[in-house]
Design a protein around this motif. Structure first.
Motif, PDB file in Angstrom:
ATOM      1  N   ASN A 177      -1.870  -4.187  -3.909  1.00  0.00           N
ATOM      2  CA  ASN A 177      -3.275  -4.585  -3.973  1.00  0.00           C
ATOM      3  C   ASN A 177      -3.676  -5.424  -2.762  1.00  0.00           C
ATOM      4  O   ASN A 177      -4.852  -5.494  -2.410  1.00  0.00           O
ATOM      5  CB  ASN A 177      -3.553  -5.373  -5.252  1.00  0.00           C
ATOM      6  CG  ASN A 177      -3.724  -4.453  -6.446  1.00  0.00           C
ATOM      7  OD1 ASN A 177      -3.623  -3.243  -6.335  1.00  0.00           O
ATOM      8  ND2 ASN A 177      -3.979  -5.042  -7.606  1.00  0.00           N
ATOM      9  N   GLY A 178      -2.700  -6.100  -2.152  1.00  0.00           N
ATOM     10  CA  GLY A 178      -2.949  -6.831  -0.924  1.00  0.00           C
ATOM     11  C   GLY A 178      -2.764  -5.937   0.283  1.00  0.00           C
ATOM     12  O   GLY A 178      -2.526  -4.738   0.169  1.00  0.00           O
ATOM     13  N   GLY A 179      -2.864  -6.534   1.458  1.00  0.00           N
ATOM     14  CA  GLY A 179      -2.720  -5.785   2.700  1.00  0.00           C
ATOM     15  C   GLY A 179      -3.389  -6.533   3.839  1.00  0.00           C
ATOM     16  O   GLY A 179      -3.609  -7.744   3.754  1.00  0.00           O
ATOM     17  N   LEU A 180      -3.729  -5.821   4.887  1.00  0.00           N
ATOM     18  CA  LEU A 180      -4.344  -6.456   6.048  1.00  0.00           C
ATOM     19  C   LEU A 180      -5.749  -6.937   5.722  1.00  0.00           C
ATOM     20  O   LEU A 180      -6.462  -6.332   4.916  1.00  0.00           O
ATOM     21  CB  LEU A 180      -4.364  -5.484   7.224  1.00  0.00           C
ATOM     22  CG  LEU A 180      -2.984  -5.024   7.707  1.00  0.00           C
ATOM     23  CD1 LEU A 180      -3.133  -3.985   8.814  1.00  0.00           C
ATOM     24  CD2 LEU A 180      -2.140  -6.198   8.179  1.00  0.00           C
ATOM     25  N   ASN A 212      -5.223  -1.855   3.708  1.00  0.00           N
ATOM     26  CA  ASN A 212      -6.266  -2.880   3.686  1.00  0.00           C
ATOM     27  C   ASN A 212      -6.196  -3.637   2.359  1.00  0.00           C
ATOM     28  O   ASN A 212      -6.170  -3.032   1.289  1.00  0.00           O
ATOM     29  CB  ASN A 212      -7.647  -2.237   3.847  1.00  0.00           C
ATOM     30  CG  ASN A 212      -8.765  -3.257   3.918  1.00  0.00           C
ATOM     31  OD1 ASN A 212      -9.075  -3.921   2.935  1.00  0.00           O
ATOM     32  ND2 ASN A 212      -9.379  -3.376   5.072  1.00  0.00           N
ATOM     33  N   GLY A 213      -6.182  -4.965   2.432  1.00  0.00           N
ATOM     34  CA  GLY A 213      -5.964  -5.769   1.226  1.00  0.00           C
ATOM     35  C   GLY A 213      -7.226  -6.214   0.535  1.00  0.00           C
ATOM     36  O   GLY A 213      -7.477  -7.416   0.386  1.00  0.00           O
ATOM     37  N   SER A 214      -8.027  -5.283   0.065  1.00  0.00           N
ATOM     38  CA  SER A 214      -9.328  -5.632  -0.514  1.00  0.00           C
ATOM     39  C   SER A 214      -9.317  -5.847  -2.019  1.00  0.00           C
ATOM     40  O   SER A 214     -10.315  -6.281  -2.580  1.00  0.00           O
ATOM     41  CB  SER A 214     -10.355  -4.539  -0.177  1.00  0.00           C
ATOM     42  OG  SER A 214     -10.044  -3.322  -0.835  1.00  0.00           O
ATOM     43  N   ASN A 246      -3.390 -11.513   0.311  1.00  0.00           N
ATOM     44  CA  ASN A 246      -2.830 -11.244  -1.027  1.00  0.00           C
ATOM     45  C   ASN A 246      -1.619 -10.320  -1.021  1.00  0.00           C
ATOM     46  O   ASN A 246      -1.488  -9.434  -1.877  1.00  0.00           O
ATOM     47  CB  ASN A 246      -3.909 -10.630  -1.925  1.00  0.00           C
ATOM     48  CG  ASN A 246      -5.047 -11.572  -2.216  1.00  0.00           C
ATOM     49  OD1 ASN A 246      -4.852 -12.787  -2.283  1.00  0.00           O
ATOM     50  ND2 ASN A 246      -6.243 -11.038  -2.385  1.00  0.00           N
ATOM     51  N   LEU A 247      -0.695 -10.498  -0.088  1.00  0.00           N
ATOM     52  CA  LEU A 247       0.469  -9.607  -0.025  1.00  0.00           C
ATOM     53  C   LEU A 247       1.307  -9.655  -1.297  1.00  0.00           C
ATOM     54  O   LEU A 247       2.010  -8.690  -1.615  1.00  0.00           O
ATOM     55  CB  LEU A 247       1.340  -9.962   1.182  1.00  0.00           C
ATOM     56  CG  LEU A 247       0.755  -9.671   2.560  1.00  0.00           C
ATOM     57  CD1 LEU A 247       1.756 -10.034   3.644  1.00  0.00           C
ATOM     58  CD2 LEU A 247       0.348  -8.201   2.694  1.00  0.00           C
ATOM     59  N   ALA A 248       1.239 -10.760  -2.023  1.00  0.00           N
ATOM     60  CA  ALA A 248       2.054 -10.893  -3.239  1.00  0.00           C
ATOM     61  C   ALA A 248       1.540 -10.054  -4.400  1.00  0.00           C
ATOM     62  O   ALA A 248       2.240  -9.879  -5.399  1.00  0.00           O
ATOM     63  CB  ALA A 248       2.123 -12.358  -3.668  1.00  0.00           C
ATOM     64  N   GLU A 249       0.320  -9.529  -4.271  1.00  0.00           N
ATOM     65  CA  GLU A 249      -0.293  -8.812  -5.397  1.00  0.00           C
ATOM     66  C   GLU A 249       0.003  -7.316  -5.299  1.00  0.00           C
ATOM     67  O   GLU A 249      -0.611  -6.595  -4.519  1.00  0.00           O
ATOM     68  CB  GLU A 249      -1.801  -9.046  -5.411  1.00  0.00           C
ATOM     69  CG  GLU A 249      -2.226 -10.501  -5.375  1.00  0.00           C
ATOM     70  CD  GLU A 249      -1.767 -11.298  -6.586  1.00  0.00           C
ATOM     71  OE1 GLU A 249      -1.390 -10.690  -7.604  1.00  0.00           O
ATOM     72  OE2 GLU A 249      -1.797 -12.542  -6.516  1.00  0.00           O
TER      73      GLU A 249
END
Length: 649
Positions: free
Chosen positions: A404-407, A428-430, A242-245
């Protein structure tokens, strides 16, 4: 010749190479908590590597009343981990099992901080009071003022020192190292920003707590000292979610700070000027039918501070109006707390606005008087940073605030595809599309608890092939050393400004297919240009920043690619608005171009996955959201699984 050259480098770094069970990269609230919890579990062969204990986002940021989100703990209002998990996952694109973990561990993580001295307020009976935050149906939020995360860091730093945990400062990670199969992280290469020398650390486990992508945007409320390092993990092959968030919101820019909550609820004037500070006007008035409607929207902006596509039409129109004024009209926008206009009339506002200000005792004759009554520390906050709200206006913009996204991590916060790498904190993209305010602080602490517990239970034995690691480390350092013999022709400041401006123009909260395509057309050539340049003739600080640019530029390509996928598939959702010529009108007061592509809600059941493909470029795919687990709840069964260690399987 190549073998001998590497053998010489291996010999050099074998003399200085450090080896630990667990390396913690980063010293924000999450990284510090991981170190403390590892030590408490008996894992003492650990080291924190950081640019500085007093650098980074956690210790240098906050808001009007910085929130920590946790399970409800006050009075008779019922709550449960399952109920909180439902609310954490309600925004969509969240794995239910991770939401349950973050809910279930929130009391433990919270009370750990309270026990270390973080001054969360409680009543005379010991109940920790709560309030509602955004996307929160219950009173789960708490705060100890504008500097909650700073208070957390200071308490955790004190505990790190009491436990005598090794901390090495002025170190910037420049590459994560992996095994031959690229399935396990085995350590990292750092640069000493004082000397310009490279250092190598071998680690069975790497806790990656490097924070959000603060260095990617020109318009940013991240502290200037924080840039982030997610690009290093992406370069190593780690998957991301979710890198776009991302979240964007109104923030002051002379001193970077979110103007959320009470900064809006006391109803300041929104004023714009030309570039030189002349031609003042209250620009919001042209968009609203009356002063009362305008001020009700400003008040609501306090509750709904981050830009949200779901609040368009609604309070997030204010972000759009500010964007038009600053970006399209090239004017400056300020909040003025010094006086009310002649038509300011509390009796004309809606019930919610009137009742809140009246019950809070915030009915003074100016916005500043009301802010002093409602939240005096917020006034003092700016005064301590050289801004006196009684005699000057506060310049603002719509800024990047949180990713809000991440690894991608599992329920123990281990990377889903690089074993022994534990991304925790904002990296961390949780979180998914939206999240309750303050849940990020809780997620970072929960991630620290989970990673530490898993490492203590499963990863204390050494599995790293030391000879292989030495060769890999030597080869990596040799490449850097060879580049230091070639002249550097690029100015890192100009290069950073280029990708930051690209991200703010095309990858922030206003997005379009044409804009993102144009951005990527510029991004890839820049990355190639940076990779081809030498590193010679640079001071240690310039060398450090030049190397940092490489991972930041790589990261911004991943984010742009993800945003382009979001534009095509998701539409307008969360913290971003997608412009489309055939979209729907959002306000009759806006030009024709302001038509938006509606959200496709089906994609809330999926997580966008991004990782480096075989071609070396980002590849994107979809992963169906896992549901919130329905747990057994039979004590003897859980006790047996816990005793036998089956909970870690």
């Amino acid at each position: 010749m190549r073998h001998r050259r590497y053998e010489r480098v291996i010999t050099k770094y074998n003399n200085t190479m450090k080896k630990v069970n667990t390396l913690i990269i980063g010293s924000g609230a999450a990284g510090l908590a991981a170190a403390v919890r590892l030590h408490a579990h008996g894992v003492t062969d650990i080291a924190i590597y950081t640019e500085g204990l007093h650098l980074g986002t956690s210790i240098n940021t906050g808001s009007d009343k910085q929130t920590y989100y946790k399970l409800g703990m006050y009075g008779s209002e019922a709550d449960s981990p399952a109920a909180m998990a439902q609310d954490l996952a309600a925004g969509g694109s969240v794995h239910g099992d991770i939401a349950l973990v973050e809910a279930a561990l929130s009391p433990l993580a919270f009370h750990h901080l309270a026990a270390l001295g973080v001054p969360f307020p409680h009543d005379g009976f010991g109940q920790h009071i709560g309030y509602k935050t955004d996307h929160d149906p219950k009173r789960r939020a708490t705060s100890c003022g504008p500097y909650t995360s700073r208070d957390m860091c200071l308490a955790l730093i004190g505990e790190v020192k009491r436990r005598d945990i090794a901390v090495t400062e002025k170190r910037v990670a420049v590459q994560l190292l992996t095994d031959k199969a690229h399935t396990q992280v085995t350590g990292a290469v750092f640069i000493n920003s004082d000397s310009g020398e490279f250092e190598v650390v071998q680690a069975e486990n790497t806790v990656f707590a490097t924070g959000g992508p603060g260095g990617l945007y020109a318009s940013s409320v991240y502290p200037e000292v924080h840039t982030g390092a997610i690009g290093l993990a992406l370069q190593a092959g780690a998957k991301a979610y979710n890198l776009a968030e991302s979240q964007f919101g109104l923030a002051s820019i002379k001193f970077r700070w979110n103007v959320s909550g009470s900064f809006m609820q006391v109803l300041p004037r929104f004023v714009s000027t030309d570039a030189d500070g002349g031609d003042e006007k209250e620009f919001l008035r042209e968009y609203f039918d009356s002063a009362a409607v305008m001020y009700d929207a400003i008040f609501l902006k306090g509750y709904q501070w981050p830009f949200a596509a779901g609040h368009v039409p609604g309070s997030s129109l204010i972000d759009i109006f500010t964007y038009i004024e600053t970006v399209e009209k090239k004017r400056r926008v300020f909040l003025d707390y010094r006086s009310d206009p002649a038509d300011w009339d509390l009796a004309s506002f809606n019930c919610e606005t009137r009742e809140y200000l009246t019950r809070s005792g915030a009915t003074g004759g100016t916005p500043l008087a009301r802010l002093q009554q409602l939240n005096a520390p917020a006034v003092e906050l700016y005064r301590t940073h050289g801004i006196d709200l009684s005699c000057e206006m506060l310049e603002i913009s719509v800024c990047a605030q949180h990713n809000n996204g991440g690894l991608a991590g599992n329920i123990w916060y281990e990377s889903v595809n690089l074993r022994h790498l534990f991304p925790i904190g904002e990296v961390n993209g949780s979180h998914g599309v939206t999240r309750p305010g303050g849940s990020a602080l809780n997620a970072g602490q929960v991630g620290a608890f989970r990673a530490a517990e898993y490492i203590a239970a499963k990863y204390q034995r050494s599995t790293v092939d030391e000879a292989e690691f030495a060769r890999t480390a030597a080869e990596t350092v040799a490449v850097f050393e060879a580049l230091k013999k070639l002249p550097c022709t690029l100015d890192w400041r100009k290069e950073r400004q280029e990708f930051q401006q690209r991200m703010s123009a095309y990858g922030a909260f206003i997005r379009s297919t044409a804009g993102l395509t144009a951005a990527l057309d510029g991004a890839y050539p820049q990355l190639n240009r940076l990779a081809a340049d030498g590193l010679g003739g640079l001071s240690p600080q310039d060398l450090t920043e030049t190397l940092r640019n490489r991972q930041l530029c790589m990261a911004h390509i991943f984010y742009l690619e993800a945003a382009l996928m979001q534009v095509d598939y998701h539409g307008s959702r969360g913290g971003s608005l997608v412009l489309s010529a055939d979209g729907k009108e959002i306000s009759p007061k806006l030009p024709e171009k302001w038509r938006i592509k509606p959200e496709n809600p089906a994609y809330r059941n999926f997580i966008m996955v991004c990782a480096t493909g075989a071609s070396g470029y980002p590849e994107l795919s979809w992963e169906k959201c896992r549901p919130i687990p329905e747990t057994d709840g039979w004590f003897e069964n859980i006790w047996k699984q816990h005793r036998e260690g089956k909970i870690y399987e």
